[in-house]
Design an enzyme around this catalytic site. Structure first.
Site, PDB file in Angstrom:
ATOM      1  CB  CYS A  90      -0.900  -0.007   1.242  1.00 16.49           C
ATOM      2  SG  CYS A  90      -2.008   1.408   1.381  1.00 16.49           S
ATOM      3  CG  HIS A 132      -5.600  -2.202  -1.374  1.00 20.74           C
ATOM      4  ND1 HIS A 132      -4.707  -2.856  -0.546  1.00 20.74           N
ATOM      5  CD2 HIS A 132      -5.302  -0.873  -1.264  1.00 20.74           C
ATOM      6  CE1 HIS A 132      -3.915  -1.960   0.035  1.00 20.74           C
ATOM      7  NE2 HIS A 132      -4.250  -0.756  -0.400  1.00 20.74           N
ATOM      8  CD  GLU A 133      -6.693   1.726  -3.975  1.00 24.34           C
ATOM      9  OE1 GLU A 133      -6.935   2.678  -3.199  1.00 24.34           O
ATOM     10  OE2 GLU A 133      -5.559   1.233  -4.096  1.00 24.34           O
ATOM     11  CG  HIS A 136      -7.315   2.651   1.152  1.00 22.04           C
ATOM     12  ND1 HIS A 136      -6.693   2.970   2.340  1.00 22.04           N
ATOM     13  CD2 HIS A 136      -6.349   2.116   0.365  1.00 22.04           C
ATOM     14  CE1 HIS A 136      -5.413   2.648   2.277  1.00 22.04           C
ATOM     15  NE2 HIS A 136      -5.178   2.125   1.087  1.00 22.04           N
TER      16      HIS A 136
END
Length: 210
Positions: A90, A132-133, A136
């Site tokens: 990341c 993953h995003e 976030h």
């Protein structure tokens, strides 16, 4: 100009708010342009808005066909039962890499920079990046997906990973300087000025390349 926030920043741990196309909080095209600049500067595959301190549900990602694309208000609607174990890093936590298991394929809905609603199916690295995003954007950092043992191992390996990255960046800078010098040499040759002295590589660069 946007910059990556510190890894301890609270903005990384709080869910973002939806982007409102009826009353835009910021210009969507300018936001995407800013995120793209940060992604290109720091490398990586994807980048969410809250990684640069912008509390909006938006991320950008590199694609094979369209380059870096912006995704607004993304939401995963389907995931595969088949999972895949892969090393994950990341930009907000440089030099930390952890093996994580995620669904291999997904379907997600999103809006384009113009507010158009679309759906996209992805698998492999693309599907992992989207997951993953979106994590976030939901205030979830990838370390929360790992066991304490994996985190401790990653932290222990972090200095070596940093040294490896710094060495790679030095070598890349040397290669770029050599290409620039060669380009200058070729340009002068084309202009009939000769190339004397243009193939000299700085001594510090030569020493570093051993």
């Amino acid at each position: 100009m946007y910059e990556l926030v510190e890894e301890a920043s609270k903005v990384l741990r709080n869910p973002t708010v939806p982007f409102d196309f009826e009353n835009p909080q910021v210009d969507p095209k300018e936001l995407i342009e800013g995120l793209i600049n940060v992604l290109e500067k720091n490398g990586g595959i994807g980048l969410s808005a809250n990684q640069v301190g912008v509390d909006l549900s938006v991320f950008v990602m590199r694609t094979q066909d369209e380059g870096i694309v912006g995704f607004f208000n993304p939401e995963i609607t389907q995931i595969s039962q088949e999972t895949e174990l892969m090393k994950e890093g990341c930009l907000s936590f440089p030099d930390l890499y952890i093996m994580l298991k995620r669904p291999k394929a997904i379907v997600f809905d999103y809006q384009t920079t113009d507010g158009e609603e679309r759906s996209l199916s992805l698998e492999g690295i693309g599907a992992r990046c989207v997951q993953h995003e979106i994590d976030h954007l939901n205030g979830i950092i990838f370390l929360q997906r790992a066991s304490q043992l994996k985190i401790e191992r990653a932290l222990k390996a972090r200095p070596k990973e940093k040294a490896r990255r710094v060495d790679y960046e030095k070598r890349r800078a040397i290669a770029e300087e050599i290409r620039r010098l060669q380009s200058d040499s070729d340009s002068r040759s084309d202009n009939g000025q000769g190339s004397e002295g243009t193939n000299t590589v700085p001594q510090d660069a030569s020493a570093s390349s051993k």
